[in-house]
Design an enzyme around this catalytic site. Structure first.
Site, PDB file in Angstrom:
ATOM      1  N   GLY A  75       0.819  -1.211   0.000  1.00 17.87           N
ATOM      2  CA  GLY A  75       0.000   0.000   0.000  1.00 17.87           C
ATOM      3  C   GLY A  75       0.853   1.262   0.000  1.00 17.87           C
ATOM      4  O   GLY A  75       0.525   2.252  -0.665  1.00 17.87           O
ATOM      5  N   ASN A 154      -7.503   4.130   9.300  1.00 20.58           N
ATOM      6  CA  ASN A 154      -7.024   2.881   9.892  1.00 20.58           C
ATOM      7  C   ASN A 154      -7.219   2.807  11.400  1.00 20.58           C
ATOM      8  O   ASN A 154      -7.364   1.731  11.965  1.00 20.58           O
ATOM      9  CB  ASN A 154      -5.551   2.645   9.542  1.00 20.58           C
ATOM     10  N   GLN A 182      -7.502   0.399   3.860  1.00 18.04           N
ATOM     11  CA  GLN A 182      -8.356  -0.191   4.907  1.00 18.04           C
ATOM     12  C   GLN A 182      -9.773  -0.465   4.421  1.00 18.04           C
ATOM     13  O   GLN A 182     -10.478  -1.276   5.022  1.00 18.04           O
ATOM     14  CB  GLN A 182      -8.413   0.733   6.137  1.00 18.04           C
ATOM     15  N   SER A 202      -3.813  -2.720  -0.473  1.00 19.47           N
ATOM     16  CA  SER A 202      -2.719  -3.520   0.082  1.00 19.47           C
ATOM     17  C   SER A 202      -3.218  -4.930   0.361  1.00 19.47           C
ATOM     18  O   SER A 202      -4.275  -5.101   0.990  1.00 19.47           O
ATOM     19  CB  SER A 202      -2.223  -2.870   1.375  1.00 19.47           C
ATOM     20  N   GLY A 203      -2.445  -5.938  -0.082  1.00 18.51           N
ATOM     21  CA  GLY A 203      -2.884  -7.327   0.056  1.00 18.51           C
ATOM     22  C   GLY A 203      -3.080  -7.776   1.489  1.00 18.51           C
ATOM     23  O   GLY A 203      -4.063  -8.444   1.819  1.00 18.51           O
ATOM     24  N   HIS A 204      -2.139  -7.385   2.375  1.00 17.00           N
ATOM     25  CA  HIS A 204      -2.169  -8.002   3.708  1.00 17.00           C
ATOM     26  C   HIS A 204      -3.281  -7.488   4.612  1.00 17.00           C
ATOM     27  O   HIS A 204      -3.452  -7.961   5.735  1.00 17.00           O
ATOM     28  CB  HIS A 204      -0.794  -7.906   4.396  1.00 17.00           C
ATOM     29  N   THR A 240      10.287  -7.744 -12.058  1.00 12.12           N
ATOM     30  CA  THR A 240       9.597  -9.007 -12.333  1.00 12.12           C
ATOM     31  C   THR A 240       8.482  -9.203 -11.317  1.00 12.12           C
ATOM     32  O   THR A 240       8.680  -9.017 -10.113  1.00 12.12           O
ATOM     33  CB  THR A 240      10.603 -10.179 -12.273  1.00 12.12           C
ATOM     34  N   CYS A 328       2.745   5.258  21.118  1.00 10.78           N
ATOM     35  CA  CYS A 328       3.643   4.793  22.195  1.00 10.78           C
ATOM     36  C   CYS A 328       4.147   3.392  21.907  1.00 10.78           C
ATOM     37  O   CYS A 328       5.274   3.050  22.226  1.00 10.78           O
ATOM     38  CB  CYS A 328       2.907   4.733  23.525  1.00 10.78           C
TER      39      CYS A 328
HETATM   40  N1  PLP Z   1      -2.576   3.161   4.229  1.00 11.36           N
HETATM   41  C1  PLP Z   1      -3.294   2.760   5.283  1.00 11.36           C
HETATM   42  C2  PLP Z   1      -4.583   3.450   5.594  1.00 11.36           C
HETATM   43  C3  PLP Z   1      -2.830   1.728   6.098  1.00 11.36           C
HETATM   44  O1  PLP Z   1      -3.541   1.355   7.171  1.00 11.36           O
HETATM   45  C4  PLP Z   1      -1.593   1.113   5.774  1.00 11.36           C
HETATM   46  C5  PLP Z   1      -1.036   0.055   6.651  1.00 11.36           C
HETATM   47  O2  PLP Z   1      -1.307  -0.009   7.827  1.00 11.36           O
HETATM   48  C6  PLP Z   1      -0.898   1.557   4.646  1.00 11.36           C
HETATM   49  C7  PLP Z   1      -1.412   2.574   3.897  1.00 11.36           C
HETATM   50  C8  PLP Z   1       0.406   0.938   4.247  1.00 11.36           C
HETATM   51  O3  PLP Z   1       0.176  -0.326   3.651  1.00 11.36           O
HETATM   52  P1  PLP Z   1       1.400  -1.356   3.520  1.00 11.36           P
HETATM   53  O4  PLP Z   1       1.648  -1.905   4.870  1.00 11.36           O
HETATM   54  O5  PLP Z   1       0.893  -2.404   2.558  1.00 11.36           O
HETATM   55  O6  PLP Z   1       2.532  -0.593   2.953  1.00 11.36           O
END
Ligand code: PLP
Length: 395
Positions: A75, A154, A182, A202-204, A240, A328
């Site tokens: 992301g 997020n 998100q 973002s995949g994860h 690649t 923190c």
């Molecule tokens: N944008 C938002 C709103 C996110 O919550 C995050 C990751 O927490 C990112 C971007 C970054 O994504 P990545 O961890 O795939 O770089």
């Protein structure tokens, strides 16, 4: 390593479990299907076909055309690329509009550009964590190269008025990017109906692996790659392709698309149960963000006169994973920039916890948190001088 099966994982905005169906689909591409999708021989072309099928699945999740999807590494890369592309192609424009509550993938890139002489308008959020469309309109000028506003936050889960913002930007001829990292897979997104020019995924965050992402670039939107080299991704991102992870992301998007309605109602019901009970059973707690306009999986609650990091450690002792609304946890004494922007009072802000659920969260998980949390808060207040004076003498 601890057995994650014994863990109650409520930190799905940080990262998600890879869906078993996703892992299964990826496995052959970590083994015998290792050909480079750019190779001309048969197994290369088979890899190419699998890659393009994944692209179609991702496009399907957000209502895009397959040729509007560029695979990236995450992301953050998608966010950086969108902003980089806009400023690179508009050298005469030196102004960017964004918000105070973006992820650091956007904020720190904007800070970097400020160091290069760009002006950035960071829009404030209201006490519910959202922005004012009038202020957004007012901030856009002839000098604005791009406006970038997240789809959903997020930390609080608050959903931004993207449909209105992108129309305002379009009317002024200004590129509009949204960080949907998100939002994608959690709520329905249809770029075919919206004037969004670029959108990050973002995949994860949606049950695919870490290290894979995508950037949607609307047909006709001028684009400049961040990574320059080979001609992969139709010249829009050199390198690649990470084929196995792309296959995983495609499958995750397909699953999210088919399950979004079921997931949404059941996840939201569990989130609401958790939230209602924590607010009811823990005195002097407050909800952060707009309760009527949020991602269905996220709740962010502040407990007065308690340290969020201490709460996290005690939750961890019970095998519960959550996240502190304060930075923190990453070693900084500064409270979260998002909660500061919302105006969470100083006595609450350091005791903020984000719980984020997924389709794998069970009612038993939520019940466990409801059971242990009041005791944790009470114990920590007994240990804190301020908390002891305020809460223990009176009750
Ligand atoms: N944008 C938002 C709103 C996110 O919550 C995050 C990751 O927490 C990112 C971007 C970054 O994504 P990545 O961890 O795939 O770089």
């Amino acid at each position: 390593m601890n057995n994650v099966k014994n863990t109650i994982y409520l930190d799905n905005n940080a990262t998600t479990q890879i869906a078993p169906e996703v892992a299964e689909e990826m496995l052959p591409y970590l083994g015998m299907f290792y050909a480079n999708p750019s190779s001309i021989y048969t197994i290369g072309q088979e890899a190419r076909a699998a890659l393009e099928s994944a692209r179609e699945k991702l496009a399907g999740l957000i209502g895009a055309h397959a040729d509007e999807i560029v695979f990236t590494s995450c992301g953050s890369e998608s966010d950086n690329t969108a902003i980089f592309s806009a400023v690179e192609l508009n050298p005469g424009k030196r102004h960017i509009v964004s918000t105070r509550v973006e992820h650091h993938a956007v904020l720190n890139y904007l800070k970097y550009l400020q160091g290069k002489g760009y002006r950035v308008t960071y829009l404030d959020v209201d006490s519910l964590g959202s922005i004012d469309t009038g202020a957004f309109n007012h901030a856009l000028t002839d000098d604005t190269a791009i406006a970038t506003v997240m789809y959903a936050n997020n930390e609080t889960g608050v959903i931004f008025p993207i449909e209105e913002l992108c129309v305002i930007a379009r009317e002024k001829g200004i590129l509009f990017h949204t960080d949907a990292v998100q939002a994608a897979g959690k709520i329905a997104i249809d770029v075919s109906k919206e004037a969004i020019d670029m959108l990050s995924i973002s995949g994860h965050k949606l049950h695919a692996p870490k290290g894979i992402g995508a950037l949607y670039v609307k047909r006709g939107v001028p684009f400049h790659p961040l990574l320059i080299g080979g001609h992969q991704e139709m010249g829009r991102r050199a390198g690649t392709e990470n084929l196995a992870s792309i296959i995983g992301l495609g499958k995750a998007c397909e699953l999210a698309g088919t399950e979004i309605e079921n997931d949404t109602s059941s996840i939201q019901a569990l989130r609401d149960k958790l939230e209602k009970n924590l607010l009811g059973k823990c005195p002097d707690a407050r909800l952060n963000g707009n309760s009527n306009n949020r991602l269905p999986n996220t709740t962010n609650i502040s407990f007065e006169h308690v340290d969020g990091e201490a709460i996290l450690l005690m939750l961890d002792f019970h095998g519960i994973c959550a996240s502190s609304g304060s930075a923190c946890a990453t070693g900084s004494p500064e409270p979260s920039h998002v909660l500061s922007a919302i105006g969470v009072p100083p006595t609450f802000i350091h005791g903020s916890i984000r719980f984020s659920l997924s389709r794998y969260t069970t009612e038993a998980d939520v019940d466990s948190v409801i059971e242990v949390m009041p005791g944790i808060i009470k114990r920590l207040r007994e240990l804190s001088p301020v908390g002891r004076d305020k809460f223990c003498a009176a009750r």
